[in-house]
Write an enzyme that holds these catalytic residues in place. Structure first.
Site, short mmCIF file in Angstrom:
data_model
loop_
_atom_site.label_atom_id
_atom_site.label_comp_id
_atom_site.label_asym_id
_atom_site.label_seq_id
_atom_site.Cartn_x
_atom_site.Cartn_y
_atom_site.Cartn_z
N PRO A 119 -1.70 -35.66 -16.27
CA PRO A 119 -0.93 -36.00 -15.07
C PRO A 119 -1.27 -35.13 -13.86
O PRO A 119 -1.38 -35.64 -12.75
CB PRO A 119 0.52 -35.79 -15.53
CG PRO A 119 0.47 -36.16 -16.98
CD PRO A 119 -0.85 -35.64 -17.47
N GLU A 120 -1.42 -33.83 -14.06
CA GLU A 120 -1.92 -32.96 -13.00
C GLU A 120 -2.81 -31.88 -13.57
O GLU A 120 -2.63 -31.45 -14.72
CB GLU A 120 -0.78 -32.28 -12.21
CG GLU A 120 -0.28 -33.07 -11.03
CD GLU A 120 0.76 -34.09 -11.45
OE1 GLU A 120 0.93 -35.09 -10.71
OE2 GLU A 120 1.39 -33.91 -12.49
N THR A 121 -3.75 -31.46 -12.74
CA THR A 121 -4.55 -30.27 -13.02
C THR A 121 -4.32 -29.29 -11.88
O THR A 121 -4.36 -29.67 -10.71
CB THR A 121 -6.04 -30.62 -13.13
OG1 THR A 121 -6.24 -31.47 -14.27
CG2 THR A 121 -6.89 -29.38 -13.31
#
Length: 269
Positions: A43-45
């Site tokens: 979903p996020e880095t």
């Protein structure tokens, strides 16, 4: 370049929300950051690098979904703070310079971390066209969460309705800038949570986000007003699931949870 995968807002592996974390000497160009985030495909880095001593922040921090840079992300901030503390790269509270201002992450004696985030301004709005059909349920109330988050917060009838949601993602993407937060009061507070939510962000490449810290900066004021308490616990009822402890402090909201590193690897290109 070392990559770590951290499960955030959980104390056990394979639950909560996974985030990639990369500690760098400096940020490369945006295109490379976006390509790495797409390759990791969580979903996020989060990408962070240390800042000179004596400034208002200790580390610069940016967040990318597989499709776009994000203005505010709770779980990847928690994951980054976890990596800094567990690797010895930073001790004590850490100040992050971000798109949403300086955010502070403070480690606790119980190994959890508390994030100090801006409280989202909630503005009641008329039900946008298509929301009911896209969600498959009639909302009780709809709120805009402001520019930093860019979501619609939608209250539905009860906890069962939140669990049962099966939205049309393509249609839902036309309803708000980032996505939709669906929420309801907990049916049984003795289970250890006060409200339940699910978050859908098709416009940034995330159909359903497992546990969304930034959404709780809107959920905290929403439910604190209705339940009459500043300190609450939210359950995000995704398949992976996770809990976020919230404390409303006026224009700031404290978000607390645990994290665990599950994978370490090396970027070879």
């Amino acid at each position: 370049m070392r990559i770590r995968i951290v499960d955030a807002f959980t104390d056990r592996p394979f639950a909560g929300n996974p985030a990639g974390v990369l500690l760098l000497d400096a940020f490369p160009d945006d295109d490379r950051l976006q390509k790495v985030a797409l390759e990791i495909n969580h979903p996020e880095t989060a990408f962070a690098h240390p800042l000179p001593e004596g400034g208002e922040a200790d580390w610069a921090l940016r967040w990318f979904s597989p499709a776009a840079e994000i203005n505010l992300c709770g779980h990847a901030t928690l994951a980054t703070a976890h990596v800094l503390h567990t690797t010895g790269a930073h001790e004590g509270p850490v100040r992050f310079a971000t798109r949403s201002g300086v955010l502070i992450a403070t480690p606790r004696e119980d190994s959890s971390i508390t994030l100090d985030f801006p409280t989202a301004p909630l503005t009641p709005v008329a039900l946008p066209d298509g929301v009911t059909k896209a969600l498959g349920v009639e909302p009780l109330a709809v709120f805009d969460t402001g520019q930093s988050i860019g979501d619609l917060l939608v209250e539905v009838s009860d906890e069962k309705a939140v669990h049962a949601l099966d939205p049309d993602m393509k249609a839902l993407g036309a309803c708000s800038e980032r996505g939709v937060i669906a929420t309801a009061r907990a049916e049984d507070p003795t289970r250890g949570y006060d409200f339940v939510s699910r978050c859908f962000f098709p416009n940034v490449g995330i159909d359903e986000d497992p546990v969304t810290g930034s959404a709780h900066a809107a959920l905290a004021p929403f439910w604190s007003e209705r339940l009459g308490r500043a300190e609450l616990t939210g359950l995000q009822a995704s398949a992976r699931s996770g809990r976020v402890r919230t404390e409303l402090r006026g224009d700031r909201t404290l978000l607390s949870g645990s994290a665990i590193t599950v994978i370490e690897g090396e970027l070879l290109v």
